[in-house]
Design a protein around this motif. Structure first.
Motif, mmCIF file in Angstrom:
data_model
loop_
_atom_site.group_PDB
_atom_site.id
_atom_site.type_symbol
_atom_site.label_atom_id
_atom_site.label_comp_id
_atom_site.label_asym_id
_atom_site.label_seq_id
_atom_site.Cartn_x
_atom_site.Cartn_y
_atom_site.Cartn_z
ATOM 1 N N ALA A 1 0.831 -1.210 0.000
ATOM 2 C CA ALA A 1 0.000 0.000 0.000
ATOM 3 C C ALA A 1 0.862 1.255 0.000
ATOM 4 O O ALA A 1 0.566 2.236 -0.691
ATOM 5 N N ALA A 2 1.941 1.241 0.797
ATOM 6 C CA ALA A 2 2.849 2.389 0.822
ATOM 7 C C ALA A 2 3.536 2.556 -0.522
ATOM 8 O O ALA A 2 3.696 3.681 -1.020
ATOM 9 N N ARG A 3 3.943 1.466 -1.157
ATOM 10 C CA ARG A 3 4.605 1.558 -2.456
ATOM 11 C C ARG A 3 3.664 2.117 -3.512
ATOM 12 O O ARG A 3 4.065 2.942 -4.338
ATOM 13 N N ARG A 4 2.398 1.681 -3.501
ATOM 14 C CA ARG A 4 1.437 2.212 -4.478
ATOM 15 C C ARG A 4 1.245 3.708 -4.281
ATOM 16 O O ARG A 4 1.176 4.476 -5.244
ATOM 17 N N TRP A 5 1.148 4.122 -3.021
ATOM 18 C CA TRP A 5 0.933 5.546 -2.755
ATOM 19 C C TRP A 5 2.141 6.361 -3.181
ATOM 20 O O TRP A 5 2.006 7.422 -3.795
ATOM 21 N N LEU A 6 3.334 5.874 -2.885
ATOM 22 C CA LEU A 6 4.551 6.593 -3.256
ATOM 23 C C LEU A 6 4.714 6.689 -4.769
ATOM 24 O O LEU A 6 5.169 7.707 -5.297
ATOM 25 N N LEU A 7 4.349 5.629 -5.472
ATOM 26 C CA LEU A 7 4.485 5.633 -6.926
ATOM 27 C C LEU A 7 3.594 6.696 -7.562
ATOM 28 O O LEU A 7 3.924 7.247 -8.618
ATOM 29 N N ASN A 8 2.479 6.997 -6.921
ATOM 30 C CA ASN A 8 1.550 7.993 -7.453
ATOM 31 C C ASN A 8 1.797 9.393 -6.908
ATOM 32 O O ASN A 8 1.072 10.329 -7.254
ATOM 33 N N LEU A 9 2.815 9.531 -6.077
ATOM 34 C CA LEU A 9 3.111 10.821 -5.478
ATOM 35 C C LEU A 9 3.658 11.776 -6.541
ATOM 36 O O LEU A 9 4.555 11.410 -7.304
ATOM 37 N N PRO A 10 3.147 13.004 -6.631
ATOM 38 C CA PRO A 10 3.692 13.957 -7.610
ATOM 39 C C PRO A 10 5.183 14.198 -7.365
ATOM 40 O O PRO A 10 5.615 14.373 -6.235
ATOM 41 N N VAL A 11 5.953 14.208 -8.431
ATOM 42 C CA VAL A 11 7.394 14.467 -8.361
ATOM 43 C C VAL A 11 7.637 15.833 -8.989
ATOM 44 O O VAL A 11 7.355 16.042 -10.165
ATOM 45 N N GLY A 12 8.129 16.769 -8.191
ATOM 46 C CA GLY A 12 8.315 18.120 -8.685
ATOM 47 C C GLY A 12 9.407 18.847 -7.950
ATOM 48 O O GLY A 12 10.274 18.227 -7.316
ATOM 49 N N PRO A 13 9.386 20.186 -7.984
ATOM 50 C CA PRO A 13 10.446 20.968 -7.346
ATOM 51 C C PRO A 13 10.612 20.675 -5.856
ATOM 52 O O PRO A 13 11.700 20.824 -5.313
ATOM 53 N N GLY A 14 9.530 20.269 -5.184
ATOM 54 C CA GLY A 14 9.627 19.980 -3.759
ATOM 55 C C GLY A 14 10.203 18.614 -3.442
ATOM 56 O O GLY A 14 10.401 18.282 -2.271
#
Length: 586
Positions: free
Chosen positions: A196-209
């Motif tokens: 569940a944590a891996r799925r959530w992290l994979l969908n996390l926006p990757v940007g300047p922050g």
């Protein structure tokens, strides 16, 4: 609900910090804490005790308390006496971690009592540690509330992780925090062996922050290499993999994270070989261009590549359908689209220019506007980027520094050029400096250490004709430069050529720059006053001011805009049409 003018009364030392956090959360319109959390009531000055002395005093006070069969009385004693020690709350876990808890039930009862009733931050820190060490799922709600207090997010998340709380608890906690504080929770999720944590992290926006280290942490947590090597991998995962690699390859004043990411080469290879599955969108164009720039002249060049593989991947990457043509019609979209498409048009030629003869090569690279759009002059020696190779504590210099001031031109008189300064502090990790001199038909570089700190570049000899041809080429090339940056460079050059323009107004220094990656506005900074331009001393301290003049785009060419700006500076004191942005406004 109380009126705002009545609320300071609620910050009395008689209210527990837990109840204070509940109250503050209740009066927030959206229930979300501000950046860094709610300030803890009670402005206490804490003495600067040395670490050993502080932990010794804490151990003397905490030792009897954790075995006390009366948790209420022990908690009250700690809440009263800990403020008298003047010890920072973040030190309390050191002695507690070493204390033998012979009566765990008494220690847990004390921890829970402190979590509920402590009004002193150090006492609360002790309670959080004990509950995280000995508690259970019933303690999670109270701990989550305390995460909203300034300075307590990290110890609470550590305690929640020790209690093996559900992943959903950490995800819900994100909704209560300002986005600036999400990193602590993201790191905790990335440390979990949980689908569940891996799925959530994979969908996390990757940007300047998303910091470089966090990008690597996420890539390892989601097992990015395996996902990309799966034959059924989809476009979303490919794009996320590209974003994470791009973040890891950034120069950040510490070794590029991509160099410490074990599966880096496998991830690059899997991603590039499947890049033709990416639809030709603007975002995918930008991802592939960033990867190409990294593979051609960035820190990724320093990976332990098998012979020919990096070159093969770069050729394949530049031939993918998503790379074939820059999206057209940017004028029909928002400005952000237009600026990003213009960036692609300016930078897409750079990875094709991969000539790396023995000697010097200078690649000027502007980063994707989505990650800030900063520009760096990557200096390659024999095809290897100099700064990430020798001086990871710094960053590649700006083109205005090494090219605009023509610092690399060689003469018989030796010149020392600072290429990069440590992000921490020059006195800490030093600088990367090189001495440049002409020696007959050769140019000689060697790198002295400044004050015995920093790296030392071994002597390097270049053919003088080829060396100066490369310096001249890099100086003359402005195809990478957007109009606002050209305007800023022309204004800065004009001020340098005519120092009297600023001197007549008492202005000691100036600097010009584009206002931002998605703006055509140019900002000109002026420093005025006796303390400007150097470290002020005595009465000069605080007697300077920085003023900023904003020049919005008026549709004219950069040369015309710069000429008009210089004319206005000559005709009128910039202090009359600039705004104060730093220093003493008086």
């Amino acid at each position: 609900m109380s009126a705002r003018e009545e609320r300071p009364a609620l910050r009395s030392r008689t209210i527990s910090l837990h109840d204070y956090a509940l109250f503050r959360r209740g009066i927030e319109p959206d229930g979300r804490a501000p950046a860094y959390g709610y300030p803890v009531p009670g402005d206490r000055l804490r003495s600067a005790l040395r670490f050993r002395e502080a932990t010794r005093l804490l151990a003397q006070l905490l030792g009897p308390a954790v075995d006390d069969p009366d948790p209420v009385g022990a908690a009250a004693t700690l809440d009263r006496r800990l403020p008298q020690l003047g010890v920072r709350p973040d030190l309390v876990h050191h002695p507690l971690a070493r204390l033998p808890l012979t009566n765990e039930s008494a220690a847990l009862a004390l921890g829970r009592q402190l979590v509920r009733t402590a009004s002193d931050p150090t006492a609360l820190g002790a309670g959080i540690h004990l509950v995280g060490r000995l508690g259970g799922s019933e303690d999670v709600p109270q701990l989550t509330t305390l995460a909203l207090l300034q300075g307590f997010l990290r110890p609470v998340v550590t305690a929640l992780s020790a209690l093996r709380c559900d992943t959903e608890v950490l995800i819900r906690l994100m909704d209560l925090l300002d986005p600036q504080d999400h990193g602590v929770v993201i790191d905790a999720l990335a440390s979990r062996e949980d689908p569940a944590a891996r799925r959530w992290l994979l969908n996390l926006p990757v940007g300047p922050g998303t910091s470089s280290s966090r990008a690597r942490h996420i890539a390892l947590a989601v097992r990015l290499a395996g996902l990309l090597q799966d034959e059924s991998v989809d476009a979303f995962v490919l794009a996320q993999g590209g974003r994470l690699l791009t973040r890891m390859a950034l120069e950040t004043g510490s070794p590029a994270e991509v160099l410490g990411y074990g599966p880096a080469i496998a991830v690059y290879e899997a991603l590039v070989r499947r890049a033709d599955r990416l639809p030709p969108t603007l975002d995918h164009h930008a991802i592939l261009l960033s990867l190409a720039l990294d593979l051609s002249s960035g820190a990724s060049v320093l990976l332990d590549w098998p012979p020919g593989l990096r070159e093969e991947l770069l050729e394949r990457l530049l031939g993918t359908p998503a790379w074939a043509a820059v999206p057209d019609g940017g004028h029909r979209h928002r400005d952000q689209y237009r600026y990003r498409a213009d960036w692609i048009r300016r930078m897409r030629r750079e990875p094709f220019d991969r000539t790396t003869p023995n000697g010097l090569r200078i690649h000027v690279v502007e980063h994707d506007p989505e990650i800030g759009g900063h520009v760096e002059a990557r200096i390659l020696l024999d095809g290897r980027p100099l700064v990430p190779c020798l001086f990871p504590a710094g960053r590649s210099p700006s083109p205005e520094h090494v090219l605009g001031q023509d610092l690399l031109r060689a003469t018989p008189e030796e010149r020392t050029v600072t290429l990069s300064t440590a992000e921490c502090d020059e006195g800490c990790c030093g600088t990367l400096s090189v001495t440049v001199r002409r020696d007959g038909d050769h140019v000689v570089w060697h790198g002295p250490r400044q004050n015995g700190i920093g790296p030392q570049l071994p002597e390097h000899r270049f053919d003088a004709a080829a060396y100066h041809a490369e310096v001249d080429r890099a100086r003359a090339d402005d195809t990478w430069c957007r109009p606002a940056r050209i305007t800023a460079r022309l204004i800065q050059a004009g001020l340098g050529e005519r120092p009297g323009l600023l001197a007549r107004w008492g202005i000691l220094q100036s600097w010009c720059r584009p206002a931002g990656p998605y703006e055509d506005t140019v900002e000109v900074d002026f420093w005025y006053g006796p303390g400007a331009g150097r470290d002020p001393v005595g009465d000069e301290a605080g007697q300077w001011v920085r003023l900023t003049w904003r020049l919005p785009d008026d549709g004219r060419r950069p040369g015309e805009r710069a000429a008009a700006a210089l004319e206005r500076i000559a005709a009128a004191d910039p202090k009359t049409y600039s705004r104060v942005t730093d220093g003493n406004a008086e």
